[in-house]
Design an enzyme around this catalytic site. Sequence first.
Site, PDB file in Angstrom:
ATOM      1  N   LYS A  24      84.619  47.957  55.554  1.00  0.00           N
ATOM      2  CA  LYS A  24      84.108  48.670  54.994  1.00  0.00           C
ATOM      3  C   LYS A  24      84.169  50.262  55.881  1.00  0.00           C
ATOM      4  O   LYS A  24      84.071  50.585  56.829  1.00  0.00           O
ATOM      5  CB  LYS A  24      83.005  48.732  54.725  1.00  0.00           C
ATOM      6  CG  LYS A  24      82.456  47.708  53.571  1.00  0.00           C
ATOM      7  CD  LYS A  24      81.231  47.389  53.557  1.00  0.00           C
ATOM      8  CE  LYS A  24      81.198  46.071  52.785  1.00  0.00           C
ATOM      9  NZ  LYS A  24      79.231  45.991  52.349  1.00  0.00           N
ATOM     10  N   CYS A  29      78.533  52.120  62.236  1.00  0.00           N
ATOM     11  CA  CYS A  29      77.463  53.414  62.377  1.00  0.00           C
ATOM     12  C   CYS A  29      76.733  53.545  60.610  1.00  0.00           C
ATOM     13  O   CYS A  29      75.512  53.048  60.422  1.00  0.00           O
ATOM     14  CB  CYS A  29      78.091  54.759  62.584  1.00  0.00           C
ATOM     15  SG  CYS A  29      76.514  56.004  61.493  1.00  0.00           S
ATOM     16  N   LYS A  38      67.792  53.438  61.374  1.00  0.00           N
ATOM     17  CA  LYS A  38      67.313  54.375  61.234  1.00  0.00           C
ATOM     18  C   LYS A  38      66.234  54.235  60.204  1.00  0.00           C
ATOM     19  O   LYS A  38      65.456  54.271  59.598  1.00  0.00           O
ATOM     20  CB  LYS A  38      67.899  55.721  61.336  1.00  0.00           C
ATOM     21  CG  LYS A  38      68.475  56.366  62.365  1.00  0.00           C
ATOM     22  CD  LYS A  38      68.884  54.988  63.368  1.00  0.00           C
ATOM     23  CE  LYS A  38      69.093  55.756  64.885  1.00  0.00           C
ATOM     24  NZ  LYS A  38      70.132  54.416  65.615  1.00  0.00           N
ATOM     25  N   GLY A 102      95.328  46.292  60.665  1.00  0.00           N
ATOM     26  CA  GLY A 102      96.177  47.659  60.757  1.00  0.00           C
ATOM     27  C   GLY A 102      96.221  47.045  62.655  1.00  0.00           C
ATOM     28  O   GLY A 102      95.826  46.386  63.395  1.00  0.00           O
ATOM     29  N   GLY A 249      74.899  46.212  74.837  1.00  0.00           N
ATOM     30  CA  GLY A 249      76.306  46.701  75.201  1.00  0.00           C
ATOM     31  C   GLY A 249      77.369  46.910  74.440  1.00  0.00           C
ATOM     32  O   GLY A 249      76.960  45.712  74.160  1.00  0.00           O
ATOM     33  N   HIS A 423      55.612  79.627  64.797  1.00  0.00           N
ATOM     34  CA  HIS A 423      54.776  79.343  65.277  1.00  0.00           C
ATOM     35  C   HIS A 423      53.590  79.072  64.351  1.00  0.00           C
ATOM     36  O   HIS A 423      54.122  79.450  63.560  1.00  0.00           O
ATOM     37  CB  HIS A 423      53.527  80.206  66.539  1.00  0.00           C
ATOM     38  CG  HIS A 423      52.109  79.352  66.848  1.00  0.00           C
ATOM     39  ND1 HIS A 423      52.168  78.144  67.987  1.00  0.00           N
ATOM     40  CD2 HIS A 423      51.453  79.756  66.344  1.00  0.00           C
ATOM     41  CE1 HIS A 423      50.892  78.555  68.221  1.00  0.00           C
ATOM     42  NE2 HIS A 423      50.187  78.937  67.089  1.00  0.00           N
TER      43      HIS A 423
END
Length: 444
Positions: A24, A29, A38, A102, A249, A423
């Site tokens: 897709k 990600c 997230k 591909g 990993g 601030h």
Amino acid sequence: MGGYPAAIRASQLGLKVALVEGGKLGGTCLHVGCIPTKALLESSELYHRVAARGAEFGIKAEVVGYDYPRIAERRDAIVGQLYKGVQYLMKKNKIEVVQARGRIRDRNTIEADGKMVRAKNLVVATGSTVKSLPGITLDGELIVSSDNAVVAKSVPESICIIGAGAVGVEFATLYNQLGTKVTLLEALDRLVPLEDEDVSKEMMSAFKKAGIDARAGVKVAGAKKARGGVSVETDQGEVWANQLLVAVGRAAVSKDLGLEQAGVQTDQRGFIKVDEWMRTTADGIHAIGDVVGGYLLAHAAAHEGMTAVEDIAGQRVAPMEQDLVTRCTYSHPQIASVGLTEKQARERGHEVKVGKFPFSAIGRAQIHGETAGFVKMIADAKTGQLLGTHIVGDSATELIAEPALTQLFQGDAWEVGRNIHPHPTLSEAVMEAAMAVDGRAIHF
């Protein structure tokens, strides 16, 4: 993630573009990485904040619970909306999308499901895939990868996570905030071992305080299904949990692509060798993203993609610099960094000066009720040039952009401190850390 931004930039530069995609658009990600994880963390953070800390903020709620199927539904809706957006961008930019896996036939040809796609230049952006450990077989149910965990419809009562890098600590945060008993195992001597050592210490302290059983220096020998869950064998004894998440990993997706016959070289780990313009060892072929190694991050891939096609179009802007890649981890507390760690700076021969400022001295952090963590800046002692910034704490991932821009412009730490920050904001911690480099912090 790297492929479609590259395609868009190539189209913007006047090139005719075809995008060959076997899965897709948006890749890891969008579908099983950054975006869905997230989205899950946003829900778990909100629940935890009300359930565990509501009274602290004067919020009364007799019953606070969560509906994980609804959390998952929201996750999927966000992914779906963004996916539609990417598809729209392909049409808007007149990019031909070839929906097939591909394989490179020569330096100007990709075979995609029997169709030959020919072009003057090729860009390889095949990404990466999850890895496991010897003696551990992923089954997608009791022994899972992050790909499995992110699309799950429920959470386990207890979980053991192997690997305390970005993925491991993010899932440890998610499950812990939802009430799952979490055991986190890291083979190296500290959590988030690629980060600055001070950040690792802060994360261990924060995780222990949160009730996460985080252990560093633990070697895993294997795992097997046992007693309705998973038994993990380590050099420090057995760890049992309802589920095991292996987060050790990712590996490059570079096999069976036809790279060798095209003259594209890879290293011993399978990552494609490239230069600073993302050019491979074969004329006319560039490679980007996770498949080239470096920081395996979506935004790094996107930037590499734009660098590559700008080179192809003869419109170079700047080469890819790994030291300028921002690294963000959406754990609790968050982690964000750019540039060199203190140790790396010294190893490269810099005489350094360091500024460090705690969030506990910032008014906005007190208001948020998130006072853990700090901002740490490393500068060259002779020139003042900013070499690295490391943030652990609330909204760290939003605060890192300013130091990153300073490093892009080869700026000095004092310039960040001289910039007038509003601030009360958390960004004042960045300002104070910058001033602390020269011993001039105001509030600490």
